[in-house]
Design a protein around this motif. Structure first.
Motif, short mmCIF file in Angstrom:
data_model
loop_
_atom_site.label_atom_id
_atom_site.label_comp_id
_atom_site.label_asym_id
_atom_site.label_seq_id
_atom_site.Cartn_x
_atom_site.Cartn_y
_atom_site.Cartn_z
N LEU A 209 -21.74 -5.49 -0.97
CA LEU A 209 -21.10 -4.13 -1.05
C LEU A 209 -20.66 -3.94 -2.64
O LEU A 209 -20.19 -4.62 -3.13
CB LEU A 209 -19.92 -3.84 -0.44
N SER A 210 -21.16 -2.60 -3.12
CA SER A 210 -20.71 -2.50 -4.38
C SER A 210 -19.72 -1.72 -4.67
O SER A 210 -18.98 -1.75 -5.67
CB SER A 210 -21.77 -1.32 -5.12
N SER A 211 -19.02 -1.29 -3.62
CA SER A 211 -17.67 -0.78 -3.74
C SER A 211 -17.03 -0.84 -2.41
O SER A 211 -17.46 -0.52 -1.36
CB SER A 211 -17.81 0.81 -4.24
N SER A 212 -15.72 -1.08 -2.40
CA SER A 212 -14.76 -1.27 -1.10
C SER A 212 -13.36 -1.02 -1.47
O SER A 212 -12.88 -1.42 -2.58
CB SER A 212 -15.03 -2.55 -0.30
N VAL A 213 -12.68 -0.47 -0.57
CA VAL A 213 -11.28 0.03 -0.87
C VAL A 213 -10.16 -0.58 0.24
O VAL A 213 -10.67 0.04 1.49
CB VAL A 213 -10.97 1.38 -1.06
N PHE A 214 -9.11 -1.23 0.23
CA PHE A 214 -8.44 -1.60 1.27
C PHE A 214 -7.14 -1.95 0.73
O PHE A 214 -7.03 -2.06 -0.45
CB PHE A 214 -8.93 -2.89 1.95
N GLU A 215 -6.17 -2.06 1.88
CA GLU A 215 -4.74 -2.12 1.57
C GLU A 215 -4.42 -3.59 2.17
O GLU A 215 -4.71 -4.04 3.28
CB GLU A 215 -3.89 -1.05 2.17
N PHE A 216 -3.53 -4.17 1.07
CA PHE A 216 -2.78 -5.65 1.89
C PHE A 216 -1.56 -5.61 1.25
O PHE A 216 -1.13 -4.98 0.20
CB PHE A 216 -3.72 -7.00 1.52
N GLN A 217 -0.82 -6.59 1.63
CA GLN A 217 0.61 -6.93 1.15
C GLN A 217 0.55 -8.21 0.37
O GLN A 217 -0.11 -9.16 0.83
CB GLN A 217 1.84 -7.06 2.25
N PHE A 218 1.18 -8.09 -0.83
CA PHE A 218 1.08 -9.24 -1.81
C PHE A 218 2.41 -9.93 -2.02
O PHE A 218 3.36 -9.01 -1.98
CB PHE A 218 0.47 -8.99 -3.18
N ASN A 219 2.43 -11.20 -2.63
CA ASN A 219 3.82 -11.64 -2.97
C ASN A 219 4.18 -11.56 -4.14
O ASN A 219 3.01 -11.76 -4.91
CB ASN A 219 3.71 -13.03 -2.32
N THR A 220 5.23 -11.40 -4.61
CA THR A 220 5.56 -11.47 -6.14
C THR A 220 6.16 -12.84 -6.47
O THR A 220 6.55 -13.47 -5.56
CB THR A 220 6.65 -10.43 -6.45
N PHE A 221 6.40 -13.06 -7.63
CA PHE A 221 6.95 -14.26 -8.05
C PHE A 221 8.52 -14.47 -7.84
O PHE A 221 8.93 -15.72 -7.25
CB PHE A 221 7.12 -14.26 -9.79
N SER A 222 9.26 -13.27 -7.29
CA SER A 222 10.29 -13.45 -6.91
C SER A 222 10.40 -13.60 -5.36
O SER A 222 11.63 -13.13 -4.65
CB SER A 222 11.16 -12.30 -7.35
N LYS A 223 9.34 -13.63 -4.57
CA LYS A 223 9.09 -13.79 -3.42
C LYS A 223 9.41 -12.71 -2.52
O LYS A 223 9.53 -12.61 -1.29
CB LYS A 223 10.21 -14.92 -2.64
N ARG A 224 9.30 -11.42 -3.32
CA ARG A 224 9.28 -10.25 -2.76
C ARG A 224 7.80 -9.65 -2.49
O ARG A 224 6.93 -9.92 -3.27
CB ARG A 224 10.03 -9.22 -3.39
N SER A 225 7.60 -8.95 -1.23
CA SER A 225 6.38 -8.61 -0.84
C SER A 225 6.29 -6.95 -1.31
O SER A 225 7.16 -6.35 -1.21
CB SER A 225 5.87 -8.52 0.63
N ILE A 226 4.94 -6.74 -1.98
CA ILE A 226 4.45 -5.38 -2.09
C ILE A 226 3.41 -4.90 -1.47
O ILE A 226 2.54 -5.76 -1.21
CB ILE A 226 4.59 -5.02 -3.48
N TRP A 227 3.22 -3.67 -1.32
CA TRP A 227 1.75 -3.03 -0.79
C TRP A 227 1.18 -2.89 -2.14
O TRP A 227 1.31 -2.20 -3.11
CB TRP A 227 2.09 -2.01 -0.14
#
Length: 648
Positions: A209-227
């Motif tokens: 695929l040349s292009s794709s968009v999706f959402e996930f939750q990532f961890n930050t350095f301070s152990k807080r999760s963001i979308w």
């Protein structure tokens, strides 16, 4: 393709002409001069790629000229070819190459060698120009990437390790680029989403695929999760990711969802409350009206008969207030329907006028009716709601007029094919309304003055209902008023002119309703007053009655006995009417499964009546009802069900 600029510098014009003749072609542009100083100026101003320079010139020789070109950052990359007639001795070649030349052309010029050499250098110049342009683009992209507010990184498609990542990662996730370079990007996702994240990237690679968009939750350095929102491109076994922090948007979306759920819950609670209130208010009013009818059949003296009249007037007044409150609630809940049909509008207007004429006469108010001759007789209207609008406006006018007149004027404002715009104007000589109050009198529970309710009574719902009905019908409601002189309320709306509808055949209503023969009915009603009223009413029609107060007892009675019909309240303890009807239609067999069931409902919402039908009830009779309505419904259902009513 952009032409390559070539500069020829030679102190002899004939040499320049000869070189031009050899070099002339579409993909080059030639600048020439016999002056080295002029040559420097041309090189500075025209982005020269190749310079053909004569070695021996009077002002400055070719070596000096080239040294000056190479010393200037703007001209240092020019490809210089010396054109000379001097010896081919190595020391001159060394001196020329040392000055910055890349080749020599010796006079007399060989046309083939000259063209071949210049052609190769033109290609070289074009390659250099392309490389320079791409380098500039890369530098620009590098600036954009470095200063981007989003995380931009390249990831190896084989092991998902980060190759490069921009500084924005530190601001968004708290990690430095150095800390993440060489690490797997999968590890940035929260634990429970890492498998799905890996699968998504794998899908992009597999599908190329040349292009794709999706959402996930990532961890930050301070152990807080963001979308985050990931926009991914795949090329040459490299994944290119643009990662945006969308936590604020997600938070806002979640807040909207919660607000919507809260609003829907509140709406549901309100509807449930109104349904219960409708039942709790209409049920006792039904008992009062029913008992009044029963009392009229007994022997009464003149004083008792007058009391019954007052009782009926009071109960109808109470029912009117209940209906007003429920109508406003249904409008706010979006549960209010407008149903148009062909009607005789003149008869409808005169009927309203006739109903209120006695009230105006009681108050010694002149009550006038003016229907313009061009008002069509038959229109497509919701007769019930138009009646409601006119009744409210006229009742209001009569209430607030102590002397003088109230006038209903109906006129045509405009005609267009079969469409007609009609104006209903209610004019009075009453107390009038303050200008400052004109904008609020259509609000629920609002009246023109604080002491209005105390002096004249009312709930302040009449005009609010008229306003909402006017809007639902697509019409316009306006008011003009002078304090102490009176008011004019106008309702204007478009209607469709129709032909005269078929007249309904109305059977004459007998003073005494006919008795039934050999009919037994099971009544389920938990209100004692209504139990008494229904039992008395049915027994007066020679019906055998058995009474229970909840749905569970209905099931038990029906298992043990046979009945011709069931009258059942919808709101009952233990097992309500809907559940009871469903149980009968599913669990019983034969004639008992198909026994006619009439819902005695105090419901005000249409969906409640639909729910009764869907539950398996044959018909719905809304409380309060008149005895003849119940009698007609019982007769119809018994006839449909082929119940034999002859004496045994």
């Amino acid at each position: 393709m952009i032409p390559v600029n070539i500069l020829i510098v030679d102190d002899r014009e004939e040499n320049i002409i000869a070189l031009k003749a050899l070099l002339e072609r579409d993909d080059i542009r030639i600048f020439s001069t016999t002056s080295p100083n002029e040559g420097l100026k041309l090189a500075w101003e025209n982005q020269i790629s190749i310079a053909l320079v004569d070695v021996q010139m009077p002002e400055m020789d070719g070596f000096e000229f080239v040294e000056m070109l190479k010393s200037n950052p703007r001209t240092k990359d020019i490809l210089v070819i010396f054109v000379t007639a001097i010896s081919k001795d190595a020391k001159y070649a060394v001196k020329g190459f040392g000055a910055g030349a890349i080749d020599y052309l010796y006079k007399p010029l060989d046309p083939f060698i000259t063209s071949a050499k210049v052609d190769s250098f033109i290609q070289l110049a074009q390659y250099q120009a392309d490389i320079k342009q791409k380098n500039e683009e890369l530098q620009n992209f590098a600036v954009v990437v470095k200063n981007s507010a989003d995380i931009i990184c390249s990831v190896d498609a084989q092991d998902f390790r980060i190759r490069n990542i921009n500084p924005a990662v530190e601001k968004i996730l708290g990690f430095t680029p150095k800390e993440l370079t060489g690490k797997s990007i999968i590890d940035l996702a929260v634990d429970e989403q890492q498998t799905a994240f890996r699968a998504k990237l794998g899908e992009i690679i597999k599908e190329n695929l040349s292009s794709s968009v999706f959402e996930f939750q990532f961890n930050t350095f301070s152990k807080r999760s963001i979308w985050v929102e990931c926009r991914v491109a795949y090329q040459n076994k490299i994944l290119f990711l643009n990662i945006s922090d969308i936590s604020p948007q997600k938070s806002y979306q979640n807040e909207l969802i919660r607000s919507k759920e809260t609003a829907e819950h509140g709406k549901k609670v309100k509807e449930t409350f109104l349904a219960n209130m409708s039942h709790e208010l209409r049920t006792p009013v039904n008992g009062i009206i029913g008992l009044s009818n029963l009392l009229r059949k007994t022997e009464l003296n003149e004083q008792q008969s007058s009391m019954i009249d007052l009782l009926e007037i009071s109960s109808q007044s109470l029912l009117g207030v209940i209906n007003d409150v429920l109508d406003i609630s249904k409008m706010e809940a979006g549960k209010f329907n407008i149903v148009r049909s062909a009607n005789n509008v003149h008869d409808l207007i005169r009927a309203v006028y006739g109903l209120l004429k006695f009230k105006a006469d009681e108050n010694n108010i002149e009550f006038l009716l003016d229907i313009a001759p061009d008002v069509p007789v038959h229109l497509l209207v919701d007769s019930l709601r138009l009646n409601q609008i006119l009744m409210n406006l006229l009742s209001n006018a009569i209430k607030f007029t102590e002397r003088g007149y109230v006038k209903l004027k109906v006129s045509v404002q405009q005609k267009l094919n079969d469409q007609v715009k009609i104006k209903f104007a209610v004019e009075d000589s009453g107390i009038g309304i303050l200008k400052s109050k004109l904008s609020t009198i259509f609000d629920s529970f609002e009246q023109a003055d604080e002491d209005t309710a105390a002096k004249y009574g009312g709930t302040g719902l009449g005009l609010a209902i008229v306003k909402r009905l006017a809007e639902l019908k697509g019409g316009e409601l306006t008011v003009s008023s002078d304090v102490g002189k009176g008011s004019v309320f106008s309702f204007i709306n478009w209607y469709t002119v129709v032909s005269k509808p078929k007249e309904k055949v109305v059977s004459k209503t007998e003073g005494v309703l006919e008795a039934f023969d050999n009919v037994s009915i099971l009544v389920a009603e938990d209100n004692l007053v209504n139990q008494f009223m229904l039992a008395k009413m049915l027994k007066d029609w020679d019906i055998e009655v058995e009474m229970v107060d909840n749905g569970r007892k209905v099931i038990d009675k029906l298992r043990a006995n046979n009945y011709d019909l069931i009258l059942m309240d919808t709101h009952m303890p233990e097992l309500n009417g809907y559940e009871t009807a469903k149980t009968i239609r599913i669990d019983f067999e034969g004639a008992k499964r198909s026994i006619p069931i009439i819902s005695l409902s105090a419901a005000s919402f249409d969906y409640e009546q639909q729910e009764a039908i869907l539950a398996g009830m044959n018909d719905v009779l809304s409380k309060p009802f008149q005895p003849r309505e119940l009698h007609a419904m019982i007769s119809k259902l018994l006839k449909t069900n082929n119940v034999v009513t002859d004496p045994a």
